[in-house]
Design a protein around this motif. Structure first.
Motif, PDB file in Angstrom:
ATOM      1  N   LYS A 279       0.640  -1.157  -0.004  1.00 21.48           N
ATOM      2  CA  LYS A 279      -0.126   0.111   0.008  1.00 21.48           C
ATOM      3  C   LYS A 279       0.770   1.197  -0.052  1.00 21.48           C
ATOM      4  O   LYS A 279       0.572   2.289  -0.478  1.00 21.48           O
ATOM      5  CB  LYS A 279      -0.815   0.010   1.225  1.00 21.48           C
ATOM      6  CG  LYS A 279      -2.094  -1.057   1.226  1.00 21.48           C
ATOM      7  CD  LYS A 279      -3.086  -0.816   2.314  1.00 21.48           C
ATOM      8  CE  LYS A 279      -4.134  -1.895   2.374  1.00 21.48           C
ATOM      9  NZ  LYS A 279      -5.083  -1.845   3.311  1.00 21.48           N
ATOM     10  N   ALA A 280       2.107   1.113   0.593  1.00 19.85           N
ATOM     11  CA  ALA A 280       2.755   2.320   0.744  1.00 19.85           C
ATOM     12  C   ALA A 280       3.385   2.680  -0.852  1.00 19.85           C
ATOM     13  O   ALA A 280       4.233   3.710  -0.705  1.00 19.85           O
ATOM     14  CB  ALA A 280       4.040   2.214   1.824  1.00 19.85           C
ATOM     15  N   HIS A 281       3.315   1.909  -1.551  1.00 21.82           N
ATOM     16  CA  HIS A 281       4.379   2.146  -2.815  1.00 21.82           C
ATOM     17  C   HIS A 281       4.027   3.546  -3.500  1.00 21.82           C
ATOM     18  O   HIS A 281       4.826   4.116  -3.980  1.00 21.82           O
ATOM     19  CB  HIS A 281       4.052   0.796  -3.838  1.00 21.82           C
ATOM     20  CG  HIS A 281       4.828   1.340  -5.063  1.00 21.82           C
ATOM     21  ND1 HIS A 281       6.289   1.199  -5.050  1.00 21.82           N
ATOM     22  CD2 HIS A 281       4.362   1.477  -6.481  1.00 21.82           C
ATOM     23  CE1 HIS A 281       6.497   1.648  -6.360  1.00 21.82           C
ATOM     24  NE2 HIS A 281       5.599   1.527  -7.112  1.00 21.82           N
ATOM     25  N   ALA A 282       2.806   3.887  -3.703  1.00 20.23           N
ATOM     26  CA  ALA A 282       2.469   4.936  -4.409  1.00 20.23           C
ATOM     27  C   ALA A 282       2.833   6.198  -3.874  1.00 20.23           C
ATOM     28  O   ALA A 282       3.386   6.978  -4.696  1.00 20.23           O
ATOM     29  CB  ALA A 282       0.669   4.809  -4.473  1.00 20.23           C
ATOM     30  N   ALA A 283       2.683   6.311  -2.618  1.00 19.25           N
ATOM     31  CA  ALA A 283       3.083   7.537  -1.882  1.00 19.25           C
ATOM     32  C   ALA A 283       4.748   7.580  -2.046  1.00 19.25           C
ATOM     33  O   ALA A 283       5.463   8.715  -2.151  1.00 19.25           O
ATOM     34  CB  ALA A 283       2.794   7.651  -0.650  1.00 19.25           C
ATOM     35  N   GLU A 284       5.453   6.227  -1.746  1.00 23.82           N
ATOM     36  CA  GLU A 284       6.912   6.291  -1.589  1.00 23.82           C
ATOM     37  C   GLU A 284       7.262   6.670  -3.369  1.00 23.82           C
ATOM     38  O   GLU A 284       8.400   7.394  -3.343  1.00 23.82           O
ATOM     39  CB  GLU A 284       7.327   4.976  -1.463  1.00 23.82           C
ATOM     40  CG  GLU A 284       8.923   4.598  -1.541  1.00 23.82           C
ATOM     41  CD  GLU A 284       8.989   3.190  -1.041  1.00 23.82           C
ATOM     42  OE1 GLU A 284      10.296   3.045  -0.856  1.00 23.82           O
ATOM     43  OE2 GLU A 284       8.189   2.474  -1.110  1.00 23.82           O
ATOM     44  N   LYS A 285       6.652   6.309  -4.065  1.00 24.86           N
ATOM     45  CA  LYS A 285       7.238   6.593  -5.749  1.00 24.86           C
ATOM     46  C   LYS A 285       6.951   7.851  -5.833  1.00 24.86           C
ATOM     47  O   LYS A 285       7.959   8.681  -6.391  1.00 24.86           O
ATOM     48  CB  LYS A 285       6.274   5.782  -6.708  1.00 24.86           C
ATOM     49  CG  LYS A 285       6.353   5.840  -7.969  1.00 24.86           C
ATOM     50  CD  LYS A 285       5.670   5.144  -8.947  1.00 24.86           C
ATOM     51  CE  LYS A 285       5.853   5.668 -10.200  1.00 24.86           C
ATOM     52  NZ  LYS A 285       4.576   5.072 -11.139  1.00 24.86           N
ATOM     53  N   MET A 286       5.849   8.540  -5.309  1.00 23.87           N
ATOM     54  CA  MET A 286       5.934  10.121  -5.367  1.00 23.87           C
ATOM     55  C   MET A 286       7.034  10.629  -4.829  1.00 23.87           C
ATOM     56  O   MET A 286       7.519  11.779  -5.487  1.00 23.87           O
ATOM     57  CB  MET A 286       4.337  10.397  -4.869  1.00 23.87           C
ATOM     58  CG  MET A 286       4.403  11.880  -4.899  1.00 23.87           C
ATOM     59  SD  MET A 286       4.034  12.897  -6.369  1.00 23.87           S
ATOM     60  CE  MET A 286       2.473  12.720  -6.668  1.00 23.87           C
ATOM     61  N   ALA A 287       7.323  10.328  -3.764  1.00 23.54           N
ATOM     62  CA  ALA A 287       8.465  11.175  -2.898  1.00 23.54           C
ATOM     63  C   ALA A 287       9.583  11.204  -3.379  1.00 23.54           C
ATOM     64  O   ALA A 287      10.310  12.045  -3.814  1.00 23.54           O
ATOM     65  CB  ALA A 287       8.355  10.496  -1.436  1.00 23.54           C
ATOM     66  N   TRP A 288      10.074   9.680  -4.073  1.00 25.50           N
ATOM     67  CA  TRP A 288      11.236   9.583  -4.587  1.00 25.50           C
ATOM     68  C   TRP A 288      11.266  10.469  -5.993  1.00 25.50           C
ATOM     69  O   TRP A 288      12.292  10.926  -6.514  1.00 25.50           O
ATOM     70  CB  TRP A 288      11.621   8.019  -4.944  1.00 25.50           C
ATOM     71  CG  TRP A 288      11.991   7.548  -3.555  1.00 25.50           C
ATOM     72  CD1 TRP A 288      11.550   6.570  -2.739  1.00 25.50           C
ATOM     73  CD2 TRP A 288      13.390   7.869  -2.817  1.00 25.50           C
ATOM     74  NE1 TRP A 288      12.276   6.360  -1.806  1.00 25.50           N
ATOM     75  CE2 TRP A 288      13.543   7.008  -1.735  1.00 25.50           C
ATOM     76  CE3 TRP A 288      14.515   8.760  -3.327  1.00 25.50           C
ATOM     77  CZ2 TRP A 288      14.523   7.086  -0.813  1.00 25.50           C
ATOM     78  CZ3 TRP A 288      15.642   8.702  -2.302  1.00 25.50           C
ATOM     79  CH2 TRP A 288      15.386   7.867  -1.291  1.00 25.50           C
ATOM     80  N   ASN A 289      10.121  10.494  -6.741  1.00 24.38           N
ATOM     81  CA  ASN A 289      10.255  10.988  -7.976  1.00 24.38           C
ATOM     82  C   ASN A 289      10.461  12.544  -7.902  1.00 24.38           C
ATOM     83  O   ASN A 289      11.357  13.273  -8.700  1.00 24.38           O
ATOM     84  CB  ASN A 289       8.855  10.776  -8.841  1.00 24.38           C
ATOM     85  CG  ASN A 289       8.866   9.658  -9.684  1.00 24.38           C
ATOM     86  OD1 ASN A 289       9.958   8.839  -9.957  1.00 24.38           O
ATOM     87  ND2 ASN A 289       7.859   9.064  -9.823  1.00 24.38           N
TER      88      ASN A 289
END
Length: 364
Positions: A279-289
């Motif tokens: 579940k955390a992947h979308a937010a994590e992806k946004m942060a790193w981008n």
């Protein structure tokens, strides 16, 4: 709910930066979806002999074929590589099979730089909140290099070579003849039992629970070779080694395995199932981008951007990352440091990332 971007000026004492920015094309390459795998829990013993002959291995699906480390922008690997995983209360089991017409290896001393031979590499990050991770390399002679990284090299990390995977079991099988250039081999395989006890810390046990996710990736380093008087060597041209190929399970997008945020996921399951992203992947992806784009911006402007509109060169890369996210950037008055918060309003957690790559998730 769409993505809302809020910015505030606060006197955060974060200065400078210690890593180069990616190019915009590299950042685009780094937007591929990580691979996922469900490792089935077993109760029957596994004999580590390189053969994976136990019936328990029939429960494990093959991963997708390995790809170039940069992904689809490069040609597909010349030879097939795929992996299986299982686990029990004591070990993570890994079995890798690598198609190879010439199986050869030279290095026999533990903790030498094993990827100077053709090798297979395992990268494991068991704990979500901590930055450290582990790397294990093995060549066709079953020579091991194992190390612990407190954090990635690009954030100032340094390999702790004295660390060992205590209790590691590994074995090699060669379908053909090792170090014999006079015949054509079929493949070489690696079987490992990686003890969870070796990955534990003083305060945290690495033994997973059902439905836990870990970050994990696998790499295969492949060199072109020459044969002289029956001996294999790495191929050279004009006195220089030809570059190696890097083939991986989950593409990174750049030629660097030390991007744990770009690795795949293993989910520890009781029975075989189709595994999706955590579940955390979308937010994590946004942060790193946003982090990558800030690095690119600073390379040109010598400061970080005040707002997302200033990241216009790559802002389009953020527009489809996720719904129900709220992003806030807190930047210091010198514009030399920031803290980024990406809040997942549906799942009630916040990904926090600063300009030094310090990362954590706060759950409500």
């Amino acid at each position: 709910m769409g993505i809302r971007i809020l910015f505030a000026l606060v006197p955060i004492l974060l200065f400078g930066n210690i890593l180069p920015a990616q190019t915009l094309s590299q950042i685009k390459n780094m937007k591929t979806t990580p691979s996922c795998y469900g490792a089935v829990k077993i109760s029957t013993p596994i004999q580590i002999d390189g053969l994976a002959a136990e019936t328990a291995w029939d429960l494990a699906a093959w991963t997708d074929e390995f790809v170039d480390i940069e992904g689809a922008v490069q040609p597909a690997p010349k030879y097939s590589t795929k992996v299986k995983m299982l686990w029990d209360e004591a070990y993570l089991y890994v079995y890798a099979r690598m198609e190879e017409p010439h199986v050869w290896g030279r290095l026999t001393q533990r903790d030498t730089i094993i990827y100077h031979d053709n090798d297979f590499e395992v990268f494991i990050k068991p704990f979500e909140q901590q930055s450290f991770y582990y790397e294990i390399e093995v060549n066709p002679l079953n020579t091991i290099l194992d190390l612990m990284m407190p954090k990635p090299y690009r954030f100032g990390g340094d390999a702790l070579m004295h660390w060992d995977v205590k209790g590691l079991k590994s074995a090699i099988h060669v379908e053909g003849t090792l170090n014999n250039p006079d015949d054509t081999d079929q493949y070489w395989s690696v079987e490992m039992a990686i003890p969870f006890s070796a990955l534990s810390t003083y305060s945290s046990k690495a033994t997973p629970n059902i439905n836990d996710y870990w970050r994990i990736n696998f790499s295969r380093v492949q060199w072109q070779h020459d044969v002289s008087e029956g001996i294999y060597t790495r191929k050279t041209a004009n006195g220089k080694l030809l570059p190696e190929d890097n083939w991986v399970w989950s593409a990174i997008g750049v030629v660097n395995m030390h991007y744990p945020e770009r690795w795949g996921f293993v989910k520890f399951v009781e029975e075989a199932e189709v595994v999706g992203l955590p579940k955390a992947h979308a937010a994590e992806k946004m942060a790193w981008n946003i982090f990558y784009l800030q690095q690119l911006y600073k390379q040109e402007h010598k400061r970080f951007a005040d707002n997302i509109e200033e990241l216009e060169e790559g802002r389009h890369l953020l527009t489809k990352d996720a719904d129900d996210l709220r992003c806030e950037i807190f930047i210091n008055s010198y514009k030399a440091g920031y803290v980024l918060e990406v809040k997942d309003l549906e799942n009630h957690f916040t990904v926090i990332l600063d300009n030094f790559g310090h990362y954590r998730i706060n759950y409500e």
